[in-house]
Design a protein around this motif. Structure first.
Motif, short mmCIF file in Angstrom:
data_model
loop_
_atom_site.label_atom_id
_atom_site.label_comp_id
_atom_site.label_asym_id
_atom_site.label_seq_id
_atom_site.Cartn_x
_atom_site.Cartn_y
_atom_site.Cartn_z
N SER A 101 -8.80 -10.16 -10.35
CA SER A 101 -8.44 -8.82 -9.89
C SER A 101 -8.41 -7.85 -11.08
O SER A 101 -7.82 -6.78 -10.99
CB SER A 101 -7.09 -8.84 -9.17
N SER A 140 -13.30 -9.34 0.61
CA SER A 140 -13.61 -10.44 -0.31
C SER A 140 -14.09 -11.64 0.49
O SER A 140 -13.50 -11.99 1.52
CB SER A 140 -12.37 -10.86 -1.10
N SER A 189 -8.24 -10.67 -1.51
CA SER A 189 -8.39 -9.24 -1.23
C SER A 189 -7.09 -8.49 -1.52
O SER A 189 -7.11 -7.37 -2.05
CB SER A 189 -8.78 -9.00 0.23
N GLY A 190 -5.98 -9.11 -1.15
CA GLY A 190 -4.67 -8.49 -1.39
C GLY A 190 -4.39 -8.29 -2.87
O GLY A 190 -3.87 -7.24 -3.27
N ALA A 204 -6.57 -5.39 -3.94
CA ALA A 204 -6.06 -4.14 -3.38
C ALA A 204 -4.82 -3.68 -4.16
O ALA A 204 -4.68 -2.49 -4.47
CB ALA A 204 -5.73 -4.31 -1.90
N THR A 256 -3.46 0.78 1.09
CA THR A 256 -4.47 -0.25 0.85
C THR A 256 -4.41 -1.29 1.96
O THR A 256 -3.35 -1.51 2.56
CB THR A 256 -4.26 -0.95 -0.51
N ALA A 303 -5.95 -5.28 2.70
CA ALA A 303 -6.72 -6.47 2.33
C ALA A 303 -7.47 -6.93 3.58
O ALA A 303 -6.86 -7.19 4.61
CB ALA A 303 -5.78 -7.56 1.83
#
Length: 177
Positions: free
Chosen positions: A69, A101, A115-116, A119, A138, A140
């Motif tokens: 990330s 993702s 993804s989280g 984000a 945001t 995810a």
């Protein structure tokens, strides 16, 4: 010194009033100011569609370092332009950053967690750069909205980037009651 200032003010007022004009009409006696005073001031306010298009183009080039990330310098430069666009809008809009993702062989839960993390990294960066948390959301997305199947990801580099992407949505800000 005080007397000099007093006489100067009297001189200026005397010249002004001796022309027979009033304050409201004074610009008419100065021809070079006429065009600038009567011309309407035009300020370009971008339409929400223009903002969406520019953010979409910018988001296509935001990448993370492989399997992390961490944002590389090139992505940070792009995010600085995103930040500028968001700040220019004040609180008129909300911006939703969706992070997609997907890695072949990764479970849906792993992709969502991944993804989280990404984000959160984007959100932290933009907030640290002055964007209000009130206008920035945001999401995810994980692998829920893939654009390419796994078998195409190995042969098509664009397919990989389509499945691992960032979308920035813009909507009018919700008015608080």
């Amino acid at each position: 010194m005080k007397n000099t200032r007093y006489y100067f003010i009297l001189l200026v007022c005397g010249i002004f009033f001796s022309t027979g004009t009033t304050m409201a009409k004074s610009h008419a006696t100065i021809p070079f100011l006429q065009d600038t005073i009567d011309a309407p001031m035009v300020v370009y306010v971008p339409d929400i569609k223009d903002i969406r298009e520019e953010l979409h183009e910018l988001a296509k080039d935001v990448r993370f370092q492989y399997d992390s990330s961490v944002l590389p310098a090139r992505s940070i430069a792009i995010l600085d332009r995103v930040r500028q666009l968001i700040l220019e809008q004040g609180d008129a809009y909300q911006f939703i950053i969706r992070v997609h993702s997907h890695e072949p062989g990764q479970s849906a839960e792993q992709a969502l967690r991944y993804s989280g993390m990404r984000a959160d990294a984007l959100r932290r960066y933009l907030i640290n750069q002055g964007v209000s948390s009130q206008v920035l959301l945001t999401q995810a997305m994980g692998s829920s909205k893939r654009k390419c199947p796994d078998e195409d990801m190995e042969t098509d580099v664009d397919c990989y980037h389509k499945n691992n992407r960032i979308d920035i949505l813009v909507q009018p800000a919700m008015e608080e009651e």
